[in-house]
Design a protein around this motif. Structure first.
Motif, PDB file in Angstrom:
ATOM      1  N   LYS A  54     124.541  40.057  28.100  1.00 45.11           N
ATOM      2  CA  LYS A  54     124.710  41.296  27.350  1.00 45.11           C
ATOM      3  C   LYS A  54     123.834  42.411  27.931  1.00 45.11           C
ATOM      4  O   LYS A  54     122.700  42.182  28.323  1.00 45.11           O
ATOM      5  CB  LYS A  54     124.381  41.072  25.877  1.00 45.11           C
ATOM      6  CG  LYS A  54     125.494  40.377  25.098  1.00 45.11           C
ATOM      7  CD  LYS A  54     125.198  40.374  23.608  1.00 45.11           C
ATOM      8  CE  LYS A  54     126.373  39.803  22.828  1.00 45.11           C
ATOM      9  NZ  LYS A  54     126.634  38.394  23.131  1.00 45.11           N
ATOM     10  N   LEU A  55     124.420  43.607  27.935  1.00 43.78           N
ATOM     11  CA  LEU A  55     123.737  44.790  28.465  1.00 43.78           C
ATOM     12  C   LEU A  55     123.708  45.850  27.374  1.00 43.78           C
ATOM     13  O   LEU A  55     124.742  46.176  26.786  1.00 43.78           O
ATOM     14  CB  LEU A  55     124.466  45.312  29.701  1.00 43.78           C
ATOM     15  CG  LEU A  55     123.775  46.420  30.502  1.00 43.78           C
ATOM     16  CD1 LEU A  55     122.511  45.882  31.171  1.00 43.78           C
ATOM     17  CD2 LEU A  55     124.730  46.996  31.557  1.00 43.78           C
ATOM     18  N   GLN A 160     134.151  48.416  24.707  1.00 38.17           N
ATOM     19  CA  GLN A 160     134.318  47.650  23.476  1.00 38.17           C
ATOM     20  C   GLN A 160     133.387  46.438  23.462  1.00 38.17           C
ATOM     21  O   GLN A 160     133.318  45.692  24.438  1.00 38.17           O
ATOM     22  CB  GLN A 160     135.767  47.152  23.363  1.00 38.17           C
ATOM     23  CG  GLN A 160     136.818  48.038  23.981  1.00 38.17           C
ATOM     24  CD  GLN A 160     137.224  49.199  23.091  1.00 38.17           C
ATOM     25  OE1 GLN A 160     136.777  49.309  21.952  1.00 38.17           O
ATOM     26  NE2 GLN A 160     138.083  50.073  23.587  1.00 38.17           N
ATOM     27  N   ALA A 161     132.708  46.226  22.351  1.00 35.21           N
ATOM     28  CA  ALA A 161     131.911  45.009  22.138  1.00 35.21           C
ATOM     29  C   ALA A 161     131.702  44.894  20.641  1.00 35.21           C
ATOM     30  O   ALA A 161     130.817  45.542  20.084  1.00 35.21           O
ATOM     31  CB  ALA A 161     130.578  45.066  22.874  1.00 35.21           C
ATOM     32  N   HIS A 200     132.048  41.336  26.258  1.00 36.97           N
ATOM     33  CA  HIS A 200     131.925  40.113  25.455  1.00 36.97           C
ATOM     34  C   HIS A 200     131.031  40.360  24.252  1.00 36.97           C
ATOM     35  O   HIS A 200     129.887  40.807  24.418  1.00 36.97           O
ATOM     36  CB  HIS A 200     131.324  38.993  26.303  1.00 36.97           C
ATOM     37  CG  HIS A 200     131.044  37.743  25.534  1.00 36.97           C
ATOM     38  ND1 HIS A 200     132.029  36.851  25.180  1.00 36.97           N
ATOM     39  CD2 HIS A 200     129.873  37.228  25.037  1.00 36.97           C
ATOM     40  CE1 HIS A 200     131.494  35.840  24.525  1.00 36.97           C
ATOM     41  NE2 HIS A 200     130.188  36.050  24.422  1.00 36.97           N
ATOM     42  N   PRO A 201     131.548  40.121  23.005  1.00 36.78           N
ATOM     43  CA  PRO A 201     132.933  39.804  22.668  1.00 36.78           C
ATOM     44  C   PRO A 201     133.679  41.059  22.203  1.00 36.78           C
ATOM     45  O   PRO A 201     133.061  42.028  21.765  1.00 36.78           O
ATOM     46  CB  PRO A 201     132.754  38.824  21.508  1.00 36.78           C
ATOM     47  CG  PRO A 201     131.526  39.348  20.799  1.00 36.78           C
ATOM     48  CD  PRO A 201     130.628  39.927  21.876  1.00 36.78           C
ATOM     49  N   THR A 202     135.005  41.040  22.277  1.00 34.93           N
ATOM     50  CA  THR A 202     135.837  42.082  21.686  1.00 34.93           C
ATOM     51  C   THR A 202     136.814  41.380  20.763  1.00 34.93           C
ATOM     52  O   THR A 202     137.776  40.757  21.215  1.00 34.93           O
ATOM     53  CB  THR A 202     136.595  42.880  22.760  1.00 34.93           C
ATOM     54  OG1 THR A 202     135.649  43.520  23.633  1.00 34.93           O
ATOM     55  CG2 THR A 202     137.478  43.935  22.125  1.00 34.93           C
ATOM     56  N   THR A 203     136.567  41.446  19.466  1.00 30.50           N
ATOM     57  CA  THR A 203     137.316  40.625  18.519  1.00 30.50           C
ATOM     58  C   THR A 203     137.664  41.404  17.251  1.00 30.50           C
ATOM     59  O   THR A 203     137.281  42.554  17.073  1.00 30.50           O
ATOM     60  CB  THR A 203     136.492  39.373  18.130  1.00 30.50           C
ATOM     61  OG1 THR A 203     135.231  39.800  17.573  1.00 30.50           O
ATOM     62  CG2 THR A 203     136.208  38.492  19.346  1.00 30.50           C
ATOM     63  N   GLY A 204     138.390  40.725  16.358  1.00 37.88           N
ATOM     64  CA  GLY A 204     138.691  41.248  15.030  1.00 37.88           C
ATOM     65  C   GLY A 204     139.495  42.529  15.046  1.00 37.88           C
ATOM     66  O   GLY A 204     140.360  42.742  15.901  1.00 37.88           O
TER      67      GLY A 204
END
Length: 294
Positions: A54-55, A160-161, A200-204
């Motif tokens: 993660k950045l 997106q994250a 990471h992650p791009t969800t929901g």
């Protein structure tokens, strides 16, 4: 007694455990121990296996924007607590503690920057702020991002994250899905490009709305991208999912995204795409201006 003057054998168990803490990091991919400074200089990409850790948003600005400069928009917007929600801790207290810990007012930043000397409307999720969840303010800022980009004739680059919609805001959070996509469609009607960068992650709800609607969808290697998580899906359908399901490589193989690009080549890739789009960006026709009016 000062640490440098003591031998490792003289340290008790608790001191041994903390000795060197913060100086080294263990790669999540290959397990190799790497000096923290090395990972930092390489923008959190493992030099041995290429694992992307993660950045934080400030480092993304440093990596992608010219001189790392961003003219931030609407930083004053802050979430409220219309539902008086509590999950054991009042929502307003949870927001306040997150703001203090993350030093941010919300889970996204937006503004105007430049990439390869081309002006862009920039957005980047802050996953450290409640898992990058989308509440009313996040939805409003994304909507304003697309609206300002449309009125200023700017391409949008959005990183997106997110873990998805913010449950503490209930239906007000879910409403942001339609609201943001409507603003995106007005931007698209003005024939302006939108590049979506999937981290990471791009969800929901984010994945189910604007995240996968880019003119070009670029993902980092091995990023988790999807609506519900793999464990939730397996529990629901009572079947074992394919290897690598919902990872960037799986989505690329099944036509869900356009590119997988290493973080270290991301600026070059996006700048090239913006150059390809540039000849097709033209002033809107009068009929299109009517369609994009507020």
């Amino acid at each position: 007694m000062d640490w440098p003057s003591r031998k490792a054998s003289e340290l008790d168990a608790s001191e041994k455990k903390s000795f060197g803490k913060g100086v080294f990091r263990k790669c999540d991919g290959c397990g190799v121990t790497i000096p923290t400074e090395t990972l930092h200089a390489n923008f959190e990409v493992c030099p041995d296996c290429g694992q992307h850790h993660k950045l934080a948003a400030p480092r993304w600005r440093e990596l992608l924007l010219d001189r790392g400069e961003l003219e931030e928009w609407d930083a004053h917007l802050k979430p409220s607590d219309p539902l008086q929600f509590s999950d054991g801790k009042p929502y307003h207290e949870r927001v306040a503690s997150t703001q203090k810990a993350s030093r941010a007012t919300e889970a996204i930043e937006i503004g105007r920057g430049a990439m390869g000397d081309r002006p862009v409307a920039w957005g980047a999720f802050l996953f450290g702020f409640m898992g990058g969840s989308m509440g009313s303010v996040v939805g409003e800022k994304i909507t304003r991002l697309f609206e300002r980009a449309t009125s200023s004739r700017l391409p949008v680059v959005l990183l997106q994250a997110s873990g998805g919609a913010r449950m503490q805001e209930g239906i007000l959070s879910l409403m942001q899905m339609a609201k943001t996509v409507a603003a995106l469609e007005r931007h698209r009607a003005a024939r302006l490009p939108y590049i979506s960068v999937l981290l990471h992650p791009t969800t929901g709800g984010v994945a189910a709305s604007f995240a996968l609607l880019g003119d070009v969808n670029i993902a980092e290697p091995k990023a988790l991208i999807g609506f519900a998580g793999p464990r939730v899906i397996e529990t629901t359908i009572r079947q074992k999912l394919p290897e690598g399901f919902q990872r960037s490589e799986f989505l690329l193989a099944h036509g869900m995204i356009d590119r997988i690009t290493s973080r270290l080549q991301m600026k070059e890739e996006i700048s090239l795409l913006l150059g390809h789009f540039a000849p097709f960006v033209r002033p809107p026709r009068p009929s299109e201006l009517n369609n994009t009016a507020e």
